[in-house]
Design a protein around this motif. Structure first.
Motif, PDB file in Angstrom:
ATOM      1  N   ARG A 115       0.831  -1.260  -0.087  1.00 16.35           N
ATOM      2  CA  ARG A 115       0.099   0.209  -0.044  1.00 16.35           C
ATOM      3  C   ARG A 115       0.787   1.359  -0.096  1.00 16.35           C
ATOM      4  O   ARG A 115       0.363   2.392   0.196  1.00 16.35           O
ATOM      5  N   GLU A 116       2.286   1.189  -0.241  1.00 19.17           N
ATOM      6  CA  GLU A 116       3.093   2.288  -0.137  1.00 19.17           C
ATOM      7  C   GLU A 116       3.033   2.881   1.150  1.00 19.17           C
ATOM      8  O   GLU A 116       3.082   4.073   1.048  1.00 19.17           O
ATOM      9  N   GLN A 117       2.962   2.281   2.348  1.00 16.50           N
ATOM     10  CA  GLN A 117       2.584   3.123   3.576  1.00 16.50           C
ATOM     11  C   GLN A 117       3.787   2.604   4.706  1.00 16.50           C
ATOM     12  O   GLN A 117       3.623   2.542   5.996  1.00 16.50           O
ATOM     13  N   HIS A 118       4.819   2.407   3.806  1.00 16.04           N
ATOM     14  CA  HIS A 118       6.068   1.920   4.903  1.00 16.04           C
ATOM     15  C   HIS A 118       6.684   3.187   5.645  1.00 16.04           C
ATOM     16  O   HIS A 118       7.535   3.826   5.454  1.00 16.04           O
ATOM     17  N   GLU A 119       5.851   3.404   6.532  1.00 15.75           N
ATOM     18  CA  GLU A 119       6.031   5.009   7.263  1.00 15.75           C
ATOM     19  C   GLU A 119       6.889   4.907   8.478  1.00 15.75           C
ATOM     20  O   GLU A 119       7.619   3.674   9.048  1.00 15.75           O
ATOM     21  N   GLU A 120       7.606   6.093   8.825  1.00 14.28           N
ATOM     22  CA  GLU A 120       8.711   6.068   9.686  1.00 14.28           C
ATOM     23  C   GLU A 120       8.306   5.709  11.155  1.00 14.28           C
ATOM     24  O   GLU A 120       8.814   4.784  11.951  1.00 14.28           O
ATOM     25  N   TYR A 121       7.114   6.004  11.396  1.00 15.61           N
ATOM     26  CA  TYR A 121       6.278   5.425  12.382  1.00 15.61           C
ATOM     27  C   TYR A 121       6.384   4.011  12.746  1.00 15.61           C
ATOM     28  O   TYR A 121       6.589   3.378  13.768  1.00 15.61           O
ATOM     29  N   PHE A 122       6.151   3.139  11.646  1.00 12.27           N
ATOM     30  CA  PHE A 122       6.182   1.540  11.565  1.00 12.27           C
ATOM     31  C   PHE A 122       7.747   1.378  12.006  1.00 12.27           C
ATOM     32  O   PHE A 122       7.895   0.411  12.730  1.00 12.27           O
ATOM     33  N   GLN A 123       8.565   1.834  11.189  1.00 12.30           N
ATOM     34  CA  GLN A 123       9.937   1.560  11.324  1.00 12.30           C
ATOM     35  C   GLN A 123      10.408   1.883  12.627  1.00 12.30           C
ATOM     36  O   GLN A 123      11.169   1.252  13.295  1.00 12.30           O
ATOM     37  N   ASP A 124      10.045   2.673  13.370  1.00 13.12           N
ATOM     38  CA  ASP A 124      10.415   3.331  14.930  1.00 13.12           C
ATOM     39  C   ASP A 124       9.991   2.175  15.832  1.00 13.12           C
ATOM     40  O   ASP A 124      10.729   1.794  16.509  1.00 13.12           O
ATOM     41  N   ASN A 125       8.804   1.726  15.526  1.00 12.27           N
ATOM     42  CA  ASN A 125       8.153   0.673  16.627  1.00 12.27           C
ATOM     43  C   ASN A 125       9.046  -0.658  16.282  1.00 12.27           C
ATOM     44  O   ASN A 125       9.576  -1.393  16.999  1.00 12.27           O
ATOM     45  N   VAL A 126       9.469  -0.998  14.761  1.00 15.37           N
ATOM     46  CA  VAL A 126      10.315  -2.105  14.507  1.00 15.37           C
ATOM     47  C   VAL A 126      11.674  -2.222  15.220  1.00 15.37           C
ATOM     48  O   VAL A 126      12.281  -3.085  15.837  1.00 15.37           O
ATOM     49  N   SER A 127      12.334  -1.012  15.361  1.00 11.07           N
ATOM     50  CA  SER A 127      13.567  -0.777  15.841  1.00 11.07           C
ATOM     51  C   SER A 127      13.407  -1.047  17.318  1.00 11.07           C
ATOM     52  O   SER A 127      14.452  -1.569  17.952  1.00 11.07           O
ATOM     53  N   LYS A 128      12.335  -0.519  18.000  1.00 12.23           N
ATOM     54  CA  LYS A 128      12.278  -0.770  19.572  1.00 12.23           C
ATOM     55  C   LYS A 128      12.065  -2.133  19.947  1.00 12.23           C
ATOM     56  O   LYS A 128      12.813  -2.742  20.684  1.00 12.23           O
ATOM     57  N   ALA A 129      11.024  -2.912  19.103  1.00 10.29           N
ATOM     58  CA  ALA A 129      11.091  -4.312  19.356  1.00 10.29           C
ATOM     59  C   ALA A 129      12.331  -5.085  18.987  1.00 10.29           C
ATOM     60  O   ALA A 129      12.920  -6.116  19.797  1.00 10.29           O
ATOM     61  N   ASN A 130      13.158  -4.569  18.103  1.00 13.18           N
ATOM     62  CA  ASN A 130      14.286  -5.191  17.615  1.00 13.18           C
ATOM     63  C   ASN A 130      15.416  -4.960  18.697  1.00 13.18           C
ATOM     64  O   ASN A 130      16.452  -6.019  19.171  1.00 13.18           O
ATOM     65  N   GLU A 131      15.578  -3.866  19.419  1.00  7.69           N
ATOM     66  CA  GLU A 131      16.378  -3.851  20.692  1.00  7.69           C
ATOM     67  C   GLU A 131      16.127  -5.097  21.654  1.00  7.69           C
ATOM     68  O   GLU A 131      17.030  -5.474  22.286  1.00  7.69           O
ATOM     69  N   SER A 132      14.872  -5.175  21.820  1.00  7.78           N
ATOM     70  CA  SER A 132      14.567  -6.320  22.977  1.00  7.78           C
ATOM     71  C   SER A 132      14.911  -7.497  22.249  1.00  7.78           C
ATOM     72  O   SER A 132      15.739  -8.571  23.060  1.00  7.78           O
ATOM     73  N   PHE A 133      14.792  -7.669  21.022  1.00  2.95           N
ATOM     74  CA  PHE A 133      15.272  -9.117  20.453  1.00  2.95           C
ATOM     75  C   PHE A 133      16.641  -9.248  20.325  1.00  2.95           C
ATOM     76  O   PHE A 133      17.311 -10.376  20.474  1.00  2.95           O
ATOM     77  N   ASP A 134      17.647  -8.096  19.845  1.00  3.47           N
ATOM     78  CA  ASP A 134      18.715  -8.087  20.233  1.00  3.47           C
ATOM     79  C   ASP A 134      19.560  -8.730  21.296  1.00  3.47           C
ATOM     80  O   ASP A 134      20.250  -9.481  21.609  1.00  3.47           O
ATOM     81  N   LYS A 135      18.987  -8.163  22.555  1.00 10.99           N
ATOM     82  CA  LYS A 135      19.335  -8.539  23.884  1.00 10.99           C
ATOM     83  C   LYS A 135      19.019  -9.975  24.179  1.00 10.99           C
ATOM     84  O   LYS A 135      19.796 -10.903  24.603  1.00 10.99           O
ATOM     85  N   TRP A 136      17.701 -10.483  23.958  1.00 12.10           N
ATOM     86  CA  TRP A 136      17.190 -11.825  23.954  1.00 12.10           C
ATOM     87  C   TRP A 136      18.254 -12.842  23.215  1.00 12.10           C
ATOM     88  O   TRP A 136      18.474 -13.782  23.976  1.00 12.10           O
ATOM     89  N   ILE A 137      18.311 -12.492  22.108  1.00 12.98           N
ATOM     90  CA  ILE A 137      19.047 -13.356  21.109  1.00 12.98           C
ATOM     91  C   ILE A 137      20.423 -13.665  21.697  1.00 12.98           C
ATOM     92  O   ILE A 137      21.057 -14.787  21.683  1.00 12.98           O
TER      93      ILE A 137
END
Length: 629
Positions: free
Chosen positions: A315-337
């Motif tokens: 839908r061409e809606q790959h917005e910064e708001y979404f990417q910021d949420n991915v980054s936050k989730a990945n910080e937790s995944f980084d620590k977990w892995i």
């Protein structure tokens, strides 16, 4: 008995030699060739006498009938005496012709038809009680075989319904001879809209393009202020009010962006992307705290993340708001892995594998069946959900789970682990290449009790048009274990000038070529239980700057750098804050890894690329799915 089985029934004599006059190239039809191949028949299309003589002398002449395969020598005309006499005198002579199989249909029309129609023609031709001429044959094929009821086509709605019925059965456009006849019929109706719409039968892509253009115009009329409340919108097209069309049209429609849902009826929603929903979709996936997440939580999260990201990209809606949420989730995944990766290696392969190297061990428990493992190199869950939706539209089903890649998430490590069934330390001699994958794959299955002739492997698939006859398993009925690599995602990844948006766009085009669904359907038809997975995923990255070191680094990946010198690796990490050290006992002793942090990449600053190699959730967790009907 279907059409293919009917043809195969003429060649039941084991060890016999047949000379077949095949003026209509019946034995060239792919389904018939496949069936005959499965039955152990060797097809030779006779053209070069020297090539034939070599085949005959090497494989047939000196073998008794009980020891050799059945040979079909196929000629284009009835000149049987062009075959060497020593073969001619011992062979069975047959003529295959449409005039024989379909005496009441015009063979000049039939020979211009696609192979996909013949099963239906064969099942229906017995309805005819008298011979038809060319025009009558074309009408019979249009109405009975193609489900295009020409007598009822008086308006555009009827034509669109005919298109929906036709493409439900067939994936390609009408043969030219039938398209020409349909055009003649439509001209007689004298309806300009019908004449404009007739191009929908040229190909399935033309059908999709036309419907999407009309759907866009239809929605635009609402966006310009038309009200629903049981009024027809301005510039409406009657066929969108037809219940049958409303039910089946959306498998062809790309959702259109609209500002809100209030002015639309419920049936229209599958063809709409309502922009106000984006924020709520994101909020339903992401959370403030991931500290309680365990392995299954992350596996589910990765799939849902890919599903949402695929929707937003389409839908061409790959917005910064979404990417910021991915980054936050990945910080937790980084620590977990980092804390838990060493535990993953020891988890049980049952009920489902947890890491890619466990997949062969899982499949070995199903080896009473023929097994096909298809690896889409570099496929993340974002691409998987695009692929899965496409497969479902082709009536293929999927049973999906998720597995972890190896670290570093690069092809030479994770894909070799996948095909060998081993941890990387056990293939240290080949850890920098994929050239030995066939050997590793074969070795694993030999240890499970299979012989070499039961095992096949090939890579670099998907880069050209699909042709089953070029695949390793096709001419070897003894193959029970088949491994293959489709490289198309990796190819798109390394040329993605606009990031993930480019990959999804190019993937859609590739999927519409039919390569993957033909490939999987043929494997299923050949008796294989089919599984699809990836060696690692991919992420959209931003360059943090190149690290210039020359020969002091063994592998200069965009997300992972490999060193044989521990000191140089450690010094590089000390000098570059955007990198971190990865050590694990599963890696060879002289294999020292430096990875990019977060979604960084060792390329010029601020350059956007799609890459892999690190420990981002989109790289580390990939799909593993069974594909079936």
């Amino acid at each position: 008995m279907n059409w293919s089985e009917k043809i195969a029934s003429y060649f039941t004599g084991n060890g016999l030699i047949y000379i077949v006059a095949d003026e209509h190239n019946i034995l060239g039809q792919s389904k018939i060739k496949k069936l005959l191949n499965v039955q152990g028949r060797v097809l030779h299309f006779y053209e070069d006498p020297l090539l034939f003589r070599e085949l005959y002398e090497s494989n047939f002449r000196h073998l008794n009938r009980t020891e050799r395969q059945t040979l079909l020598i196929i000629i284009k005309d009835s000149q049987f005496n062009q075959i060497p006499y020593d073969v001619y005198e011992q062979a069975v002579h047959l003529t295959l012709s449409f005039d024989t199989f379909f005496p009441n249909l015009d063979s000049s029309v039939l020979k211009e038809c696609s192979h996909v129609l013949y099963d239906v023609i064969f099942s229906l031709h017995s309805e005819l009680i008298q011979p038809l001429n060319g025009r009558e044959t074309a009408d019979f094929l249009l109405n009975k075989v193609c489900s295009i009821n020409t007598s009822s086509i008086s308006n555009e709605a009827a034509l669109i319904k005919s298109g929906l019925l036709y493409y439900e059965k067939y994936n390609e456009g009408l043969p030219k001879v039938l398209l020409k006849r349909l055009n003649q019929i439509l001209y007689q109706i004298n309806n300009n809209r019908l004449l404009e719409s007739r191009l929908i039968f040229q190909s399935k892509e033309c059908f999709k393009l036309y419907l999407n253009q009309m759907w866009q115009q239809h929605i635009d009329s609402f966006e310009k202020g038309a009200e629903i409340s049981k009024k027809k919108p301005i510039h409406s097209w009657d066929y969108f009010n037809d219940p049958f069309i409303q039910r089946y049209i959306f498998q062809y429609i790309e959702p259109v962006k609209v500002s809100n849902a209030n002015r639309y009826e419920q049936w229209m929603f599958p063809g709409l992307f309502i922009q106000e929903e984006t924020a709520s979709l994101i909020e339903s996936l992401f959370r403030d705290d991931y500290s309680l997440f365990e392995i299954n939580d992350w596996l589910r999260f990765a799939s849902k993340l890919g599903q949402l990201q695929n929707q937003l990209l389409l839908r061409e809606q790959h917005e910064e708001y979404f990417q910021d949420n991915v980054s936050k989730a990945n910080e937790s995944f980084d620590k977990w892995i980092k804390e838990n990766f060493h535990k993953l290696r020891s988890l049980s392969v049952l009920p489902k594998p947890k890491m890619v190297h466990q997949i062969p061990h899982y499949l070995s428990r199903k080896a009473d069946k023929k097994i096909a493992l298809i690896v889409l190199d570099g496929m993340s869950f974002t691409q998987w959900h695009l692929i899965k939706n496409h497969l479902h539209s082709k009536d293929l089903k999927t049973d999906e789970t998720a597995v972890f890649s190896w670290i570093p998430s690069i092809t030479s490590v994770s894909r070799q682990a996948l095909f060998s069934g081993n941890e990387p330390s056990l293939f240290s001699n080949t850890i920098s290449t994929t050239h030995k994958e066939k050997i590793l794959w074969t070795s694993f299955w030999e240890q499970q009790g299979f012989s070499k002739q039961n095992i096949a492997y090939e890579k670099s698939l998907g880069l050209k048009s699909y042709n089953q006859e070029e695949l390793a398993y096709y001419y070897s009925p003894s193959v029970r274990i088949y491994g293959a690599v489709i490289d198309i995602v990796d190819k798109f990844m390394h040329g993605a000038s606009q990031g993930l948006q480019t990959i999804q766009s190019e993937m859609k085009t590739w999927l519409n070529s039919g390569y993957l669904d033909y490939f999987l359907e043929d494997l299923i038809d050949s008796g294989f239980e089919v599984y699809l997975t990836a060696d690692h995923g991919n992420i959209e990255c931003i360059g943090t700057g190149r690290i210039t070191q020359g020969i002091t680094v063994d592998s200069k990946g965009e997300r992972a750098r490999i060193y044989s010198s521990l000191n140089i690796r450690n010094f590089t990490a000390y000098e570059h804050d955007e990198a971190f050290i990865w050590d694990d006992t599963s890696l060879p002793n002289n294999y020292h890894v430096l990875l990019a942090k977060k979604n960084g990449a060792f390329v010029p600053k601020n350059q956007k690329i799609v890459a892999h190699g690190g420990i981002h959730i989109e790289e580390m967790i990939v799909p593993f799915a069974k594909v079936y009907r």
